[in-house]
Scaffold this active site. Sequence first.
Site, PDB file in Angstrom:
ATOM      1  N   ASP A  97       0.932  -1.268   0.036  1.00 29.44           N
ATOM      2  CA  ASP A  97       0.157  -0.018  -0.040  1.00 29.44           C
ATOM      3  C   ASP A  97       1.005   1.249   0.084  1.00 29.44           C
ATOM      4  OD1 ASP A  97      -2.068   1.653   0.127  1.00 29.44           O
ATOM      5  OD2 ASP A  97      -3.307   0.748   1.805  1.00 29.44           O
TER       6      ASP A  97
HETATM    7  C1  BGC Z   1      -5.329   3.334  -0.016  1.00 26.92           C
HETATM    8  C2  BGC Z   1      -5.271   2.278  -1.047  1.00 26.92           C
HETATM    9  C3  BGC Z   1      -4.962   2.915  -2.276  1.00 26.92           C
HETATM   10  C4  BGC Z   1      -3.580   3.828  -2.139  1.00 26.92           C
HETATM   11  C5  BGC Z   1      -3.499   4.733  -3.585  1.00 26.92           C
HETATM   12  C6  BGC Z   1      -3.963   4.190   0.116  1.00 26.92           C
HETATM   13  O1  BGC Z   1      -3.943   5.090   1.030  1.00 26.92           O
HETATM   14  O2  BGC Z   1      -5.171   2.528   1.301  1.00 26.92           O
HETATM   15  O3  BGC Z   1      -6.225   1.625  -1.028  1.00 26.92           O
HETATM   16  O4  BGC Z   1      -5.071   2.127  -3.491  1.00 26.92           O
HETATM   17  O5  BGC Z   1      -3.769   4.877  -1.306  1.00 26.92           O
HETATM   18  O6  BGC Z   1      -4.205   5.594  -3.751  1.00 26.92           O
END
Ligand code: BGC
Length: 728
Positions: free
Chosen positions: A268
């Site tokens: 993530d």
């Molecule tokens: C989220 C993800 C997301 C990523 C990119 C993170 O803060 O938990 O689900 O895909 O950001 O935007």
Amino acid sequence: MIIINQMKRILITYLSIVFATFATANICEAQTKPIVVSDAKIKALIKKMTLEEKIGMLHANAKFSSAGVKRLGIPQLMSDDGPLGVREEVRSDWSPAGLTTDSATFFPNGSAVAATWNPALANRFGVALGEETRARHKDVMLAPGINITRTPLNGRTYEYYSEDPYLNAQLVVAAIKGIQTQGVAACVKHYAVNNQETERRKVNAVVDERTLQEIYLPAFKAAITKGGAWTIMTAYNKFRGVYCAENEYLLNNILRKQWGFQGVVMSDWGGTHSSVNSAKNGLDVEMGTDKPYDDYYFAKPLLDSVKMGFVSEKLIDEKVYHILWLMYHTNMNAGKPAGSINTPAHSKVAYDIASEAIVLLKNDKNLLPLNTSRIKSLAVIGDNATQVFHKGGIGAGVKARYEVTNLQGLKNRFGNKVDIEFAQGYKPDFKQSYTDEKKEEANKPNAEMIAQAVALAKTKDAAIVFIGGNRDYESEGHDRTTLALPFGEQQLVDAVSAVNPNTIVVMVGGAPYDLNAIKNNNHTVVWQWYNGAEEGNALADVLSGKVNPSGKMPFTFPAKLDDSPAHALHTFPYDNLTADYKEGLLVGYRWFDTKNIEPLYPFGYGLSYTNYNYTSAVTNKTAYRQGEKIMVTVTVKNNGKYSGKEVVQLYVAKPNSKVMRPEKELKAFAKVWVVAGKQATVTIPVNVSDLAFFNDKTMKWEVEKGEYKLLVAASSKDIRQTKAITIN
Ligand code: BGC
């Protein structure tokens, strides 16, 4: 007589075949051209690469991409959020790039898709989302998010699907297959046990092995082994003391060894915490947001670790192999489709999901469907009638090409027959950064707006009050602190209901709220989601009766927060940054049913404009062996004037089990169309292997012998037929 019986049997067999495939019907999974990934080709490419080039592929080089190797014809890998539609382009600081070419179709949120209980729709959603992702030249769609609803307060409940691992698995497998038809990788997230936003980057989720295997992993496992997802995103949190992005048990042991995952494990954004540990324990690509990309754990520090001998180049090659394997399925797949975006067909997908997701919670006066020969004027009240829901939620925001608001939908459908006027009723004002005092202030009723709403409601034949959350109030990054309705909405409902006897409450949200007062005092209640570009049209079609509601709640509504397991056991949000999942298997309805706690609305609940009788449940045999399928056939009779779709739910109970078991567990379901006044016979297959529990002593799935009860139900609390079978 014999001939009639024979014909009956033939008919039943035929219907069984027809309906047994119902849940998987129309699941589009095949690429037009099968993708052949050549092991030799990948290895030959890797041989030509320098160590620096390889490392370059293992970390972000911008917000949503990682590098390729130009001289070898390897493109960058482009990813994008998100679950509700392809996100707009951002600048390096996350603010919108301000392009005019990056709008997309806004699809209903995850729990709305789940409320359809319709895998074929989830698949159409996947195909459409894949087409839009492809058209925007992205290779990885950072969706679906499939974490279990452990607490109703989780800020991402609306983004995720449900509280049940079986329902999640059925829907996400269909969605993934759809996305990947377009040469776009689905990226299932967030692996694993990521069930709250409070301190999500630090919290340590502690879950016993059986619960992990039976509740938190099944949808991920299905996503990989049945859906064939090409990428997976690790969660921010720790699992059993180790960050998910460097968790050997989750990544190397379960994902790679047990499930045979061949694709790419990405972190993530900003969820990586080490170079060597993450590299050794299964992470392939580090994605993120801040600090110079060269300083990422998987950039220079990893390069240095290889040079110093802490990490072997062979391990780096394996990661590059995973990426190239993924690329041959996506951006390096010459036969990939071209994609399409913002098409009428995609709007139709959004509409079809929205109209099957809406849940009718109460219709005691049969006020719905609206009789426009009697109701000639409507007071449409509440900010959520005119609010748009495509923006917000951090990662899950979409720049929608259009969104038909609830008010606009009503005007589109009733405009020339019914006099419609609007009053705002309340003013939503929420930012997570607000102080507690400011949040409290914003939740106070606005007397002036309520007075205007009441004045309007008095003059109309019926009032529709739109209340609920919005995309700031329910969002990634924070959990809600209460189930209470925000922004003085309860007072608005009460005031309007007091002056207009034909008041309909439409609740807009993606997660459970406290609807006790509304359930007690109001006769007509409809649940609307953040329901995509066509939400207003879909809602109006449900209110008018053009669509007979068939949505069923994908989670339990507790009567009070402390009835929910994590809250009853005081394990939310954490103690000393550890969230100890003491409720074990008893998540959602498993808890409420086993502990005999009456929910406000049970899992699987939802009314229709008609009512259905379930009769004559039979199984094809009474005793089964390992490896067999149990075929449960039931007749569903539509007793009313409206044709409609009914979700037949099949729960299983194991009396006298040698291990603790939840009171009942969903093991199958089917959504059937039943014409008014007619009946349909539905056959639902259940694999005997799905009756297994996870034996944490032997670390194996085990089907206990003996008697089981098959409960054919209209919700987890509404059992219509029971059959007993034996497993030998
Ligand atoms: C989220 C993800 C997301 C990523 C990119 C993170 O803060 O938990 O689900 O895909 O950001 O935007």
